[in-house]
Structure formats: structure tokens, C-alpha cells
Design a protein around this motif. Sequence first.
Motif, mmCIF file in Angstrom:
data_model
loop_
_atom_site.group_PDB
_atom_site.id
_atom_site.type_symbol
_atom_site.label_atom_id
_atom_site.label_comp_id
_atom_site.label_asym_id
_atom_site.label_seq_id
_atom_site.Cartn_x
_atom_site.Cartn_y
_atom_site.Cartn_z
ATOM 1 N N HIS A 102 41.346 33.894 46.252
ATOM 2 C CA HIS A 102 41.702 35.044 45.423
ATOM 3 C C HIS A 102 40.493 35.961 45.207
ATOM 4 O O HIS A 102 40.593 37.185 45.303
ATOM 5 C CB HIS A 102 42.263 34.557 44.086
ATOM 6 N N HIS A 106 39.629 39.986 46.294
ATOM 7 C CA HIS A 106 39.025 41.056 45.482
ATOM 8 C C HIS A 106 37.852 41.708 46.214
ATOM 9 O O HIS A 106 37.697 42.927 46.176
ATOM 10 C CB HIS A 106 38.504 40.505 44.149
ATOM 11 N N CYS A 198 43.625 42.108 36.712
ATOM 12 C CA CYS A 198 44.164 40.893 37.338
ATOM 13 C C CYS A 198 44.237 39.763 36.312
ATOM 14 O O CYS A 198 43.373 39.639 35.449
ATOM 15 C CB CYS A 198 43.278 40.478 38.514
ATOM 16 N N ALA A 200 44.731 36.387 37.223
ATOM 17 C CA ALA A 200 44.552 35.068 37.853
ATOM 18 C C ALA A 200 43.156 34.493 37.620
ATOM 19 O O ALA A 200 42.239 35.201 37.223
ATOM 20 C CB ALA A 200 44.815 35.204 39.348
ATOM 21 N N HIS A 202 39.506 33.275 38.782
ATOM 22 C CA HIS A 202 38.554 33.618 39.844
ATOM 23 C C HIS A 202 37.313 32.754 39.670
ATOM 24 O O HIS A 202 37.073 32.220 38.589
ATOM 25 C CB HIS A 202 38.124 35.082 39.750
HETATM 26 ZN ZN LIG Z 1 42.425 38.535 40.844
#
Ligand SMILES: [Zn+2]
Length: 384
Positions: A102, A106, A198, A200, A202
Amino acid sequence: MTVKLYDKDAYQRTCEAKVVSCEKINETDYQAVLDQTIFFPEEGGQTPDKGTIGGLEVIDVQIKDEVITHTIKTAGEAPLQAGQTVSCELDWEHRFSNMQQHTGEHIISGIVYKRYGYDNVGFHLSDSIVTMDYNGPISGEDLIAIEEEANRYIFEGRPITTGYPSKEELDALNYRSKKELSGPIRIVQIKDVDICACCAPHVKNTTEVGLLKILDATAYKGGIRISILCGMRALYHYRDCLNRCISISQLTSRPQEEIVAAVEQQKENIGGLQQQIFSLQQCLLKKEAESVDANAENVLLFTENTDTNIIRYQVNEFTAFHPGYCAIFNKNEAGYNFIIGSREKNCNEIGKLLQERLGAKCGGKALMIQGSVTASEEAIKEFF
Ligand SMILES: [Zn+2]
């Protein structure tokens, strides 16, 4: 609302949580809601985290209206009671790999945005693929440069920070966003590389991505779809590719640097051999054709493993001199394939009889039919 522990600390591998509810959904599966969780749900194109709750396997995690639901596989008995405290544990290897992939996305998206102003309009991260879509084309040469730039950022160890800036701070930020956002906006920043909204988990430093490799790029909806791998996944992929190289090198008895040339050479050789075989089959069938009685009305010839084009050519030759049915049956592993031609008779009629009496499969036109049959040579001769 479920408290998202992964939001504050992506590195928290275990937690204690209170069960809000646990409901049966089928013979073995239950859906549990907890007051807080370390499990990232399926969201934004990313598949959910894996792990255990109370020692039982979590097979799915979904979010709806800020409530996170965990699907748990059981032996059939209610695993959790509302109000009870349970221990949760992430499949850390799986989660960390997802964090690496992920974050890699980015880095690439940040570079692409800076270079071309393209948006990331699609992202898929599962155990088997990592792809992202951009709304504009990128050349192969540029992709190589982007890949190198991404890896330089990784080696430089750039810090990655997450937070919820105020409205004023957000207005001053030029950040990427996949959709119109409402409520508090979580911003993920990779120092001087990318700023993106975002939700999520990281990694906290680009170094942890390890290695980023672009595998493939294809034109997609007027833009481009790029496939990447990061971290161990990139290593495993490299290992597989290298093993294939070693195998081809051994098979061709040539050093790895020369295997492409070796395979090209072999392909050329095979092409030449196929041409030779074709010519030999042609000669052979012509010789066999010479044994046919020139005054015969019908022709029936048996041959073996001969190219269909050669057989068709020979059937056409026969029909010029013999007015009846001209048939060639070619023996193969399954039985016979055949072509029957005639300049005066209707081949569909004999085809129909072959179907009825010998169970043949065939089709075509009055002038020529083509088919296959599993009958013996004797049976075919007797039929004719
Ligand atoms: Zn992300």
C-alpha cells in the motif's frame, strides 16, 4: 462506531476488546462486532486483514456506517458472548505485507501525480495482485524512471506520517484524494513525495517497503494500469523468475544472458523442421495417391499423422480425376480424421450415413465434408 486501533498505530498486533454482539450467519460462521479492533476491513480496493479473535480464525472484515464486523469461523458453537472481553491477534506477516504494498502504491502515485498530474482512479490490493490505475498514459521509458525514483525514495528512508489536519490546514494542502470526502480527513504524508487522503495502515518509513518492482503496465480506459510488488513479495517474485531463468539456461545449455537468443534459435529450428515434415508428408501422400487405380470412380485412402491442409489438397486433386466420392482417412491418437470430396455427388449424404452407421462426427458442404470417427480401418472399408 468501532474504535479503529489501526488508525492510530498500524503496528499494534494484538489487543483486548469487548464483544458488542456475536451473531450466527450459517452453520459454522459468526459475525462479531467489538468495541475496538486492530483488524483493517475490506476498504478502498484492499482486502481485509487476517488473524484470530479468541483463538478463532477471522475470515472476513467489513465496515458499514463506521461499524466493523468480523466474520469468525467456528466449529458450530457460539464462540463469543456480548460483554465478554476477547484477545485479538493479527496475522502480522499478511498485514505488514499489505502495509508495504500500500505504501508502495502511495510512492508511485505521488511521483505520477507530480510528473503528469494524473490521479490514481483505481486500486486493488489482494494476496495475489497489486494494481493501480491512472487517468493518462505513461511511456515504458518513463515507467523505468518512475520505478528507479520510487526505489531511491525507499532507500533514502523518508518518514511517513498520518494525522487529521484542521480545515484551515487542509485548505492549504495540495493532497490527492480518490473521492469527495466528508467528516474528518485522514492525511498520509510521505516527506516530499506524496500527500494523500487515506484510511489504511502504512509503514512509518519508506525503508520498510524494502524493494518496489513494476511488473506490468497495460492501457486501461484511456489511461494506464500498473502492477507492482513490494517487500518480500518482490523478493519471492524475483526468486521465481531467477529459478525459471536457471531452468531455461540448463535446458538450452547456454548461460543465462543468452537464453533469449537460444530460445529464438530453437524456435527458428522448429519452424524449419515443421516445414521439412510438411514437405515429407506431402511427398508420402502423393506416392500413396499414385497407387490408386486411375479409372476408379471412388477413392478411399488411409494415411497417418498427416497435416489436414495436405489431405485437403490431395482430396481436391482426386476429385479432378474421379467423379465419385474421394475420401482420405488419417489415423491419429483418437481414431481417424477424414476429408471426403466429390465433384458430382453430395458429400453430405455420405456424411449422414457415416454418422448413422459409424458414429462419425462431421460437417461441411456438398462438395466437401470434414470429420472424425473412432471406427477401425476394416469397418470403414466395409462401409465404403
Ligand atoms: Zn494509503
